[in-house]
Design a protein around this motif. Structure first.
Motif, mmCIF file in Angstrom:
data_model
loop_
_atom_site.group_PDB
_atom_site.id
_atom_site.type_symbol
_atom_site.label_atom_id
_atom_site.label_comp_id
_atom_site.label_asym_id
_atom_site.label_seq_id
_atom_site.Cartn_x
_atom_site.Cartn_y
_atom_site.Cartn_z
ATOM 1 N N VAL A 289 0.836 -1.202 0.000
ATOM 2 C CA VAL A 289 0.000 0.000 0.000
ATOM 3 C C VAL A 289 0.873 1.255 0.000
ATOM 4 N N LEU A 290 1.883 1.266 0.844
ATOM 5 C CA LEU A 290 2.767 2.430 0.916
ATOM 6 C C LEU A 290 3.489 2.665 -0.406
ATOM 7 N N ALA B 271 2.480 1.770 -3.390
ATOM 8 C CA ALA B 271 1.474 2.236 -4.354
ATOM 9 C C ALA B 271 1.159 3.717 -4.155
ATOM 10 N N ARG B 272 1.226 4.187 -2.921
ATOM 11 C CA ARG B 272 0.941 5.591 -2.616
ATOM 12 C C ARG B 272 2.179 6.487 -2.727
ATOM 13 N N GLY B 273 3.338 5.882 -2.886
ATOM 14 C CA GLY B 273 4.566 6.667 -2.906
ATOM 15 C C GLY B 273 4.915 7.213 -1.535
ATOM 16 N N GLN B 274 4.548 6.479 -0.471
ATOM 17 C CA GLN B 274 4.784 6.927 0.896
ATOM 18 C C GLN B 274 5.823 6.040 1.585
ATOM 19 N N ASP C 157 6.711 9.367 5.920
ATOM 20 C CA ASP C 157 5.303 9.763 5.918
ATOM 21 C C ASP C 157 4.548 9.172 7.110
ATOM 22 N N TRP C 158 4.935 7.968 7.519
ATOM 23 C CA TRP C 158 4.254 7.253 8.594
ATOM 24 C C TRP C 158 5.259 6.816 9.643
ATOM 25 N N LEU D 192 -4.204 2.728 7.027
ATOM 26 C CA LEU D 192 -3.991 2.893 5.580
ATOM 27 C C LEU D 192 -5.223 2.554 4.747
ATOM 28 N N PRO E 178 -8.711 2.894 3.019
ATOM 29 C CA PRO E 178 -9.525 4.058 2.687
ATOM 30 C C PRO E 178 -10.791 4.068 3.529
#
Length: 167
Positions: free
Chosen positions: A15-16, A18-21, A96-97, A158, A160
């Motif tokens: 997930v990270l 895919a989000r660029g995070q 980011d996290w 994470l 949605p």
């Protein structure tokens, strides 16, 4: 059936990415086990920046930036300390996290806090969460349970938000 910590680690890293995070950790009772679980995932470096092992209370302040007054007043096993560690990981590692663990793995209570008392926390873009755990079992089981819970808390953060139902 409960997912394994390894499967949850792979999911959150996907997930990270895919989000660029990015992600960083600050660990106390888990002593690097959370970071190790993340880096066991092939390609973890695409999202995982690193972390802090702040086992000693004074390092929670000096390395992770947790308020020294809070540590003196509340002790190291506290929900606000866990959040401070998550924010510290995020800030100090420029991620980011941030995800954090603090608690008592045993075999003895610490400063009157029972064995198995654990807090896990997540801090991210416009979001923070902390969860108290009352775990049982061996020292290894408590540490593993803290890692699994920290990863599950991150996975939940994470996800949605659910779309409101229409009627």
């Amino acid at each position: 059936m409960t997912r394994t910590a390894a499967a949850t680690a792979a999911q959150v890293l996907d997930v990270l990415v895919a989000r660029g995070q990015t992600l960083a950790v600050a660990e106390s009772l888990t002593g690097g086990l959370l970071a190790a679980t993340l880096v066991d995932v092939p390609g973890a470096s695409r999202a995982f920046r690193g972390g802090l092992v702040v086992y000693a209370t004074d390092l929670k302040a000096s390395l992770a930036g947790v308020d020294d007054g809070l540590l003196r007043a509340a002790g190291p096993v506290d929900p606000q300390v866990a959040l401070g560690l998550a924010h510290g990981a995020r800030t100090r590692c420029r991620a980011d996290w941030g995800v954090a663990t603090t608690g008592v793995a045993g075999p003895d209570p610490q400063d009157g806090v029972p064995v198995g008392t654990v807090y896990v926390a997540v801090a991210g873009p416009a979001l923070e969460a902390v969860r108290r755990l009352d775990l049982t079992g061996s020292r290894a089981e408590i540490r593993a349970g803290a890692v699994a819970a920290a990863l599950e808390l991150l996975a939940a953060a994470l996800r949605p938000p659910s779309a409101p139902e229409r009627g």
